[in-house]
Design an enzyme around this catalytic site. Structure first.
Site, PDB file in Angstrom:
ATOM      1  N   LYS A 178       0.615  -1.193   0.126  1.00 10.48           N
ATOM      2  CA  LYS A 178      -0.056  -0.232  -0.093  1.00 10.48           C
ATOM      3  C   LYS A 178       0.993   1.102  -0.439  1.00 10.48           C
ATOM      4  O   LYS A 178       1.355   1.508   1.039  1.00 10.48           O
ATOM      5  CB  LYS A 178      -0.615  -0.004   1.584  1.00 10.48           C
ATOM      6  CG  LYS A 178      -2.214   0.557   0.924  1.00 10.48           C
ATOM      7  CD  LYS A 178      -2.043   2.161   0.941  1.00 10.48           C
ATOM      8  CE  LYS A 178      -2.074   2.694   1.778  1.00 10.48           C
ATOM      9  NZ  LYS A 178      -1.609   4.373   1.575  1.00 10.48           N
ATOM     10  N   GLU A 254       8.745   1.416  11.665  1.00 12.94           N
ATOM     11  CA  GLU A 254       9.944   2.399  11.211  1.00 12.94           C
ATOM     12  C   GLU A 254       9.108   3.867  11.160  1.00 12.94           C
ATOM     13  O   GLU A 254       7.991   4.133  10.560  1.00 12.94           O
ATOM     14  CB  GLU A 254      10.850   1.844  10.458  1.00 12.94           C
ATOM     15  CG  GLU A 254      11.651   0.714  10.129  1.00 12.94           C
ATOM     16  CD  GLU A 254      12.198   0.567   9.131  1.00 12.94           C
ATOM     17  OE1 GLU A 254      12.167   1.060   7.808  1.00 12.94           O
ATOM     18  OE2 GLU A 254      12.649  -0.586   9.131  1.00 12.94           O
ATOM     19  N   CYS A 288      13.029  10.998   7.938  1.00 17.22           N
ATOM     20  CA  CYS A 288      13.249  10.631   9.210  1.00 17.22           C
ATOM     21  C   CYS A 288      14.402  10.410  10.115  1.00 17.22           C
ATOM     22  O   CYS A 288      14.325  10.363  11.252  1.00 17.22           O
ATOM     23  CB  CYS A 288      12.088   9.265   8.642  1.00 17.22           C
ATOM     24  SG  CYS A 288      13.417   7.958   8.208  1.00 17.22           S
ATOM     25  N   GLU A 390       8.284  16.297  15.735  1.00 14.08           N
ATOM     26  CA  GLU A 390       8.599  16.036  14.867  1.00 14.08           C
ATOM     27  C   GLU A 390       7.405  17.032  13.556  1.00 14.08           C
ATOM     28  O   GLU A 390       7.160  17.127  13.157  1.00 14.08           O
ATOM     29  CB  GLU A 390       8.275  14.471  14.216  1.00 14.08           C
ATOM     30  CG  GLU A 390       8.867  14.745  12.422  1.00 14.08           C
ATOM     31  CD  GLU A 390       8.583  12.986  12.270  1.00 14.08           C
ATOM     32  OE1 GLU A 390       7.604  12.501  11.773  1.00 14.08           O
ATOM     33  OE2 GLU A 390       9.497  12.199  11.929  1.00 14.08           O
TER      34      GLU A 390
END
Ligand code: NAD
Length: 486
Positions: A178, A254, A288, A390
C-alpha cells in the site's frame, strides 16, 4: 490524464476505475493523475493472489532461481532508471539529482543486497544426548512468514518500499503493498518490472488508497495477511499495531523522529556544517533521519549559526529538473499548512528567526506549489513545540551547550529515538557519547551513511524491531527447529 492503477495478480486494474482520487503535483498543485482507490474487494483479491503465489509458483522456485529473478528485477530497474527518476520526481517534487544519486539507485540495490544475503544465511545445528545413548540432531530451517502487508510513506517512496519488499521476497514471501496516497507511481512501475522479468503473478501486488476507512485499514485488518511492515508516523504505527493484534500478527514499525545533531568545539567545522546542512534540508527536511535539533558547544555557537544560515540561504529552491536545484517543495499543500503552522508557532513561542520562516516567491505556475523557506531558529526553551515535535520540514532549532553530560541529557530528552549525528575529532568522546544517546542509529562525523547489512530502526517512539541485514531476515522468516532422533 493518466490513471495510476492497482496491480493485482500480475494485472493492472481498469483504465476507468470505479473509484479514484486526484494526485496533485507538489510543484504547482496541478492534478497530474487519477489514482484508482482499492476497495475492500480489491484488497481481498490482492491477498488471495499473494497466497496463491506463495503456495504456487513462487514457493516452488529454488532459492537460486529466486535470487536470480531478484537480480533481474534490479537490472530491469536500472534499465528503466530514467522512468523511475521521472516518476519519483513527479510524485514528490524532489530534485531529480536526489532521486538519481540516492533514492532510485538504492531501490535497485535493495534487491541485489537482500537476494545475496539470503543465499548466505547460516543456520543453527545442535547434537543432543538422549537416554538411549543414540542421540538426536536438531537443526533450524527458515520458512517465509507468508503474505506480508507493506504500508509505505511518501518521503522516499521507492527506497523505503523496496527496503521492505526486497527482503520479504528474498525470503520467499509474497507481498501486498500500500503506497502512500501521495506517491503512487513508482510502486506501479515496479509492477511493470516484475512482469517484464517474469516474477510470477501474485508475488508482488499494489493497492492504492488512504489509511483509516480505506485501503490501509482494509489491508492491515485483513486476516489473510500474516505479517505487517510499516513506515510512517508514530500514531499511524500505533493504529497498525492495534490492527495487527487481531490474529496476533507480527509487526515491524519504522516511525517518526526528532533527531539531534551534536557539534563539539573540536569538530571538523566544514564537515559539520556540510553534514548538518544536508541533514536539515535535503529532501526539504522530509527525511525520518533528518536533524531538527542542533546542539552546538558554546565556543562555536555564533560561528556555526552564521555558517548554517549562509548555507541555507544559498540553497536554490526549484522544480525537480531545474539546473542546480537544491531543494524542492513539500509533498502537499496539506503538509505545507502543518509546517507553516510550526513556523508561526516558533515565532509565537519567542524564537529568533535566523533565516526563513515563510514562503519563497516562486515564478509563474510554481507560485501554486507547496514551497517553504529553509528555516533556522535559536532562542527557544526545550519545552517549545518546535523543539519537541516532529515537523518534517526544512527547519531546525540551534541551542548552545557547555559540556558532554548536559548535551547527552538534552538529546535524550525527547519521546523519539531514531537517529543522531555527533561531530567531534575526539574519538574517545565520540564512542562515549554514541553509547549514551538513546537512538537506533548514531552517526559520528557523517550523516545518512548506510550499509544495508547493518541494523536499522528506532528506539522509544521511533520504532519497534530492526530491519537491515540479518535483522530483515529475522522479521521476514519463521525459524523452525527440526529434531531428529537417531
Ligand atoms: P503516515 O503515517 O501518515 O502514512 C504512512 C502510510 O500509512 C500511508 O500509506 C498511509 O496511507 C497509511 N496509513 C495511514 N493511516 C493508516 C491506518 N490507520 N491504517 C493503515 N494504514 C494507514 O506517514 P507519512 O506522512 O506518509 O510519512 C511521514 C512519516 O514517516 C514521518 O513521521 C517520518 O518520520 C516517518 N518515516 C519514518 C521512517 C523510518 O525509517 N523510521 C522513514 C521514513 C518516514
Amino acid at each position: 490524464m493518466k490513471t495510476i492503477r492497482n496491480f493485482i495478480a500480475g494485472q493492472f486494474g481498469p483504465a476507468e476505475p470505479p473509484s479514484a482520487f486526484d494526485k496533485r503535483s507538489p510543484v504547482d498543485n496541478r492534478v497530474i493523475a487519477r489514482v484508482a482507490e482499492a476497495s475492500r474487494a480489491d484488497v481481498d483479491a490482492a491477498v488471495v493472489a499473494a497466497r496463491a503465489a506463495l503456495h504456487g509458483p513462487w514457493g516452488q522456485l529454488t532459492l537460486a532461481d529466486r535470487v536470480d529473478l531478484l537480480h533481474a528485477v534490479a537490472d530491469e530497474m536500472t534499465r528503466r532508471f530514467d522512468d523511475f527518476v521521472a516518476a519519483e520526481a513527479e510524485d514528490t517534487g524532489m530534485p531529480a539529482s536526489v532521486a538519481r544519486h540516492a533514492f532510485v539507485p538504492r531501490g535497485a540495490a535493495n534487491f541485489k543486497v537482500f537476494a545475496d544475503m539470503v543465499k548466505n544465511v547460516p543456520t543453527e545445528f545442535f547434537e543432543m544426548a538422549t537416554p538411549d545413548g543414540k542421540g538426536a540432531l536438531n537443526y533450524a530451517i527458515r520458512r517465509p512468514v507468508g503474505v506480508v502487508g507493506v504500508v509505505c510513506p511518501w518521503n522516499a517512496p521507492l527506497l523505503l518500499m523496496t527496503w521492505k519488499v526486497a527482503p520479504a521476497l528474498a525470503c520467499g514471501n509474497t507481498v501486498v503493498v500500500k503506497p502512500s496516497e501521495e506517491t503512487p507511481q513508482t510502486a506501479v512501475l515496479l509492477g511493470e518490472v516484475m512482469n517484464a522479468v517474469g516474477v510470477p503473478a501474485g508475488v508482488y501486488n499494489v493497492v492504492h488508497g488512504f489509511g483509516p476507512g480505506s485501503t490501509g485499514e482494509f489491508l492491515t485488518t485483513h486476516e489473510g495477511v500474516d505479517a505487517i511492515t510499516f513506515t510512517g508516523e508514530t500514531r499511524t504505527g500505533a493504529a497498525i499495531m492495534q490492527a495487527a493484534a487481531v490474529g496476533a500478527r507480527p509487526v515491524s514499525l519504522e516511525m517518526g523522529g526528532k533527531n539531534a545533531a551534536i557539534v563539539f568545539e573540536d569538530c571538523d567545522f566544514a564537515a559539520a556544517i556540510e553534514g548538518t546542512l544536508r541533514s536539515c534540508f535535503v529532501n526539504t527536511g522530509q527525511v525520518c533521519l533528518g536533524t531538527e535539533r542542533v546542539y552546538v558547544q558554546r565556543g562555536l555557537f555564533e560561528r556555526f549559526v552564521a555558517a548554517l544560515k549562509a548555507g541555507a540561504e544559498k540553497l536554490k529552491i526549484g522544480a525537480p529538473f531545474e539546473e542546480g536545484v537544491g531543494m524542492g517543495p513539500l509533498i502537499s499543500q496539506e503538509h505545507r499548512q502543518k509546517v507553516l503552522g510550526y513556523y508561526q508557532r516558533a515565532v509565537d513561542e519567542g524564537a529568533t528567526v535566523v533565516t526563513g520562516g515563510g514562503v519563497p516567491v516562486m515564478p509563474g505556475a510554481l507560485a501554486e506549489g507547496a514551497w517553504v523557506q529553509p528555516t533556522i531558529w535559536t532562542g527557544l526553551p526545550e519545552t517549545a513545540a518546535v523543539v519537541r515535535e516532529e515537523i518534517f520540514g526544512p527547519c531546525c532549532h540551534i541551542r548552545p551547550f557547555d559540556n558532554e553530560a548536559e548535551v547527552i541529557a538534552l538529546a535524550n530528552d525527547n519521546g523519539y529515538g531514531l537517529s543522531s549525528a555527533i561531530w567531534t575529532t575526539d574519538l574517545a568522546r565520540a564512542h562515549r557519547v554514541a553509547a549514551r544517546i538513546e537512538a537506533g542509529i548514531v552517526w559520528v562525523n557523517s550523516w545518512f551513511l548506510r550499509d544495508l547489512r547493518t541494523p536499522f530502526g528506532g528506539m522509544k517512539q521511533s520504532g519497534i524491531g530492526r530491519e537491515g541485514g540479518v535483522h530483515s531476515l529475522e522479521f521476514y522468516t519463521e525459524l523452525k527447529n527440526v529434531c531428529v532422533k537417531l
